[in-house]
Enzyme design. Structure first.
Site, PDB file in Angstrom:
ATOM      1  N   SER A 413      -0.138  10.678   6.990  1.00  0.00           N
ATOM      2  CA  SER A 413       0.414   9.913   6.116  1.00  0.00           C
ATOM      3  C   SER A 413       0.579   8.285   6.868  1.00  0.00           C
ATOM      4  O   SER A 413       0.662   7.323   6.260  1.00  0.00           O
ATOM      5  CB  SER A 413       1.767  10.293   5.688  1.00  0.00           C
ATOM      6  OG  SER A 413       1.805  11.415   5.269  1.00  0.00           O
ATOM      7  N   HIS A 434      -5.777  11.127   2.227  1.00  0.00           N
ATOM      8  CA  HIS A 434      -4.351  11.100   2.287  1.00  0.00           C
ATOM      9  C   HIS A 434      -4.010  11.519   0.769  1.00  0.00           C
ATOM     10  O   HIS A 434      -3.923  10.857  -0.283  1.00  0.00           O
ATOM     11  CB  HIS A 434      -3.689   9.836   2.664  1.00  0.00           C
ATOM     12  CG  HIS A 434      -2.237   9.923   2.607  1.00  0.00           C
ATOM     13  ND1 HIS A 434      -1.295   8.943   2.047  1.00  0.00           N
ATOM     14  CD2 HIS A 434      -1.424  10.768   2.765  1.00  0.00           C
ATOM     15  CE1 HIS A 434      -0.161   9.061   2.312  1.00  0.00           C
ATOM     16  NE2 HIS A 434      -0.091  10.663   2.437  1.00  0.00           N
ATOM     17  N   GLU A 446      -5.709   8.455  -1.117  1.00  0.00           N
ATOM     18  CA  GLU A 446      -6.225   7.422  -0.087  1.00  0.00           C
ATOM     19  C   GLU A 446      -7.371   7.766   0.726  1.00  0.00           C
ATOM     20  O   GLU A 446      -7.238   8.973   1.289  1.00  0.00           O
ATOM     21  CB  GLU A 446      -4.931   6.832   0.704  1.00  0.00           C
ATOM     22  CG  GLU A 446      -4.027   6.135  -0.161  1.00  0.00           C
ATOM     23  CD  GLU A 446      -2.881   5.511   0.728  1.00  0.00           C
ATOM     24  OE1 GLU A 446      -2.110   4.520   0.332  1.00  0.00           O
ATOM     25  OE2 GLU A 446      -2.511   5.992   1.622  1.00  0.00           O
ATOM     26  N   ASN A 484       2.338   4.310   1.849  1.00  0.00           N
ATOM     27  CA  ASN A 484       3.597   4.397   2.508  1.00  0.00           C
ATOM     28  C   ASN A 484       3.841   3.210   3.159  1.00  0.00           C
ATOM     29  O   ASN A 484       5.315   2.736   3.280  1.00  0.00           O
ATOM     30  CB  ASN A 484       3.341   5.480   3.525  1.00  0.00           C
ATOM     31  CG  ASN A 484       3.522   6.998   2.688  1.00  0.00           C
ATOM     32  OD1 ASN A 484       4.106   7.059   1.636  1.00  0.00           O
ATOM     33  ND2 ASN A 484       2.839   7.819   3.253  1.00  0.00           N
TER      34      ASN A 484
END
Ligand code: 3HC
Length: 666
Positions: A413, A434, A446, A484
């Protein structure tokens, strides 16, 4: 069948002149949307059917992969041009000869409204139907709110119109939305049906009567629909229109519907949702990758059977891949296997999956201890502990025995994928995939490329996403990638608000009122506070001492409050219900004191605009650094990874950037 004189017109609609049952064929790729030329062609064809004595009945069918998938959304920014769809559809219903819809693919929006006005509907078993207009911030605008309840009743119509839910042909048959399923040759079946209807009184949907709901029940339903819509205005308006079908004659109901449709069509909510619709499609096309062939991938290896690894395994098994999941011990493997079985058991219990399908999915997943059994895989993805050295060692090990061309993917992440790739002799084959938790549910993927990732590996990420029915966003390496990274700014701002005077439940309530499904503190409690705490501790030695650091979350963790799983976090949970906890209030007030801040009342509007500005600021930096190619990439991440309400102008739309710069000048 005999041939009759054809209208001879070129265009997206043609009348196929067979007698006694003719066919009106719409051919307007890609999805037969009712653009102006289609509307005009349909109207002409229906008039011809009416006037031609050799035609006794007609079938409306479509060429290509689908029945009409709706009005042409690209025309919505323009002035409406005649003939308007409601008038065309009225003409279909008023036709003096039986009109039967032959439905394959999807009959959506205006397409479903055409079908509703036909005198009968035949669908292929694989077809689906629905009125998804609310998903575009609209209500159906060509009779859908008035004719659907006349065909399926108020309850079912309320459900379908206000949720935009699309139903498969079998359910449509049960509801009465279609009359027959085709047994093979759709057009022939529809023509046979049309022939049966000749000489009989025509079944005009608009002439049917709707049984009203009890007024109290009706207003309770509208209130519930409004609550669930969390600020989106179309669903409640659609509900009121559907309910009005029980009291208004068709023409009056349609006039009211049209007025609402046109009003919503020029609303900001609809503009935002249309942007979202096209962004979700555009995001899958990356400049420069159009002609790059993806690698062929069918056998997937997954390292790590924890929550993420199990979710990823389910996502691949659900999409028909051949999956092998490995762990370091029998015990860890058994735990993963139990986790996967549990997910499928729940799906069977809730009726979302049949027992036979569950068995098939379970058979698609193999389990093994140790990585060596992965040598036959086309792609191996790791979902192990989030630690750079652990991942580098694993990739070094995999690189040593996996054949050339096998793609090595990491589900990290935050970590620098370039450093993971550098541990291998094949950095071109290394990519980030991801997934968001739960990986088998969340739509976003992602696809993270390093400077060395080969184009065909990126293209493979995109094509895998398509097969997994996920929405991919390609980005480059940075701390937290897109989602994130923005989330950490959003959370940071939420914590600043606590120090300045807000309480967790006030921040959550403001953001839930904004349209997020859950506020950030409630989300933290659900996800667990311990993982982020471990990460903060890891990063502590390198943190910039000048950074404003809010330590309330650390103190919660020190008190053993890791969220729902420990019965307390930002809230306390009694019987599963989230409650404001005086312990947290005291902790927050102490934090303000330590910072030397006088607490003040912070309005919901200020909370919303500061959070929105934090998101937009970080999005702009991400764009500046060319982490993604286009603003729409960020918008898609926020909508599908974090529940950013798509009916609001999304983070990178011009409107949001303008709003935020205006509020920061205030
Ligand atoms: N208008 C204009 N373009 C449309 C369109 C529409 N209604 N529906 C799809 N398209 C375009 C897409 O943008 C895409 O274009 P692109 O190739 O240039 O990107 C192309 O058609 C193919 O679409 P998809 O990539 O989505 O293809 P899929 O096969 O995955 O899905 C679909 C097909 C299920 C029909 C899906 O496109 C869809 O859900 N479309 C929207 C349906 C809809 O919302 N209809 C209601 C419209 S509003 C309305 O009808 C108002 C009425 O009540 C008056």
């Amino acid at each position: 069948m005999t041939a009759i004189a054809s209208s001879g017109e070129a265009g997206p609609v043609r009348l196929i002149p067979t007698a006694p049952v003719a066919v009106i064929e719409i051919d307007n790729p890609p999805v037969n949307a009712t653009s102006q030329a289609v509307r005009a062609g349909l109207l002409t064809a229906i008039h011809e059917v009416d006037c031609n004595p050799q035609i006794e009945a007609v079938v409306i069918a479509c060429a290509g992969r689908t029945f009409v998938a709706g009005a042409d959304i690209r025309e919505f920014g323009q002035l409406p041009r005649e003939p308007h769809l409601p008038d065309v559809i009225d003409a279909i219903e008023a036709c003096s000869k039986p009109v039967v819809a032959a439905i394959h693919g999807t009959a959506l929006g205006g397409g479903c409204e055409i079908a509703l006005a036909c005198h009968a509907r035949v669908a292929e078993p694989g077809a689906s139907l629905g009125l998804p207009e609310v998903k575009l911030g609209l209500v159906p605008g060509a009779g859908g709110t008035q004719r659907l309840p006349r065909l399926v009743g108020l309850e079912a119509a309320l459900d379908l119109v206000t949720s935009g839910r699309i139903v498969k042909a079998a359910e449509a048959l049960r509801l009465g939305l279609v009359d027959r399923l085709s047994s093979g040759d759709l057009r022939q079946d529809a023509m046979d049906f049309a022939r049966e209807l000749t000489g009989q009184p025509l079944r005009r949907t608009g002439e049917r009567v709707v049984t009203a709901l009890d007024p109290q029940e009706a207003s309770a339903k509208v209130a519930e629909i409004r609550r669930k819509a969390r600020g989106a205005e179309a669903p409640a308006k659609a509900a009121e229109l559907v309910l009005s079908s029980a009291s208004l004659p068709l023409a009056d109901g349609m006039a009211r519907e049209r007025e609402t449709f046109l009003e919503l069509r020029s609303s900001e909510q609809s503009a935002a949702l249309r942007h979202a619709f096209f962004a979700e499609r555009e995001v899958t096309r990356l400049p420069g990758l159009d002609s790059v062939e993806p690698r062929s991938v069918q056998k997937i290896g997954i390292v790590g059977a924890g929550t993420m690894g199990s979710g990823i395994a389910i996502a691949f098994a659900d999409a028909g891949f051949d999956v092998k999941i490995v762990e370091t011990s029998e015990q860890a493997l058994a735990a993963g296997q139990a986790r996967i079985a549990d997910v499928y058991d729940k799906q069977v219990a809730s009726g979302r999956l049949t027992a036979a399908a569950k068995d098939e999915r379970l058979r698609a997943i193999e389990y093994a201890v140790g990585t060596s059994s992965l040598s036959d895989r086309d792609l191996v993805i790791e979902a192990v502990f989030e630690d750079l050295e652990v991942k580098r060692a694993l990739f070094r090990d995999l690189d040593a025995f996996l054949p050339p061309g096998t793609i090595l993917a990491t589900n990290t992440s935050y970590l620098d994928i370039s450093l993971i790739a550098a541990a291998t002799s094949r950095p071109a084959d290394v990519v980030g995939l991801h997934f968001f938790s739960p990986a088998n549910v969340m739509k976003l993927l992602e696809v993270v490329r390093t400077e060395t990732t080969a184009d065909d590996v990126v293209a493979t990420g995109l094509s895998l996403a398509k097969r997994l029915r996920k929405i991919p966003v390609v980005c480059r390496v940075c701390d937290g990638f897109v989602g994130n990274r923005i989330l950490s700014r959003y959370r940071q701002q939420a914590e600043y608000l606590l120090e300045e005077g807000a309480l967790p439940h006030e921040v959550d309530a403001a953001l839930e009122a904004f349209g997020f499904p859950m506020g950030p503190f409630a989300v933290s409690d659900l996800a667990g506070l311990d993982i982020a705490w471990a990460r903060r501790k890891r990063l502590a030695p390198t943190r910039d001492p000048r950074e404003r650091y809010v330590d309330i979350a650390d103190r919660l963790c020190e008190a053993g409050r890791f969220g729902r799983k420990t019965g307390a976090g930002w809230y306390r949970y009694e019987g599963g219900k989230r409650e404001v906890d005086p312990f947290v209030t005291a902790l927050v007030e102490e934090a303000s004191k330590r910072r030397g801040l006088t607490r003040r009342q912070i309005s919901a509007e200020e909370i919303q605009s500061r959070i929105r500005a934090a998101i937009v600021n970080e999005a702009c930096k991400i764009l500046d650094e060319r982490i993604v190619e286009r603003p729409l990439d960020v918008d898609v991440v926020m909508m599908h990874g974090y529940g950013y309400p798509a009916w609001r102008a999304v983070p990178c739309s011009k409107r949001t950037v303008w709003d935020c710069s205006r509020s920061s000048r205030r």
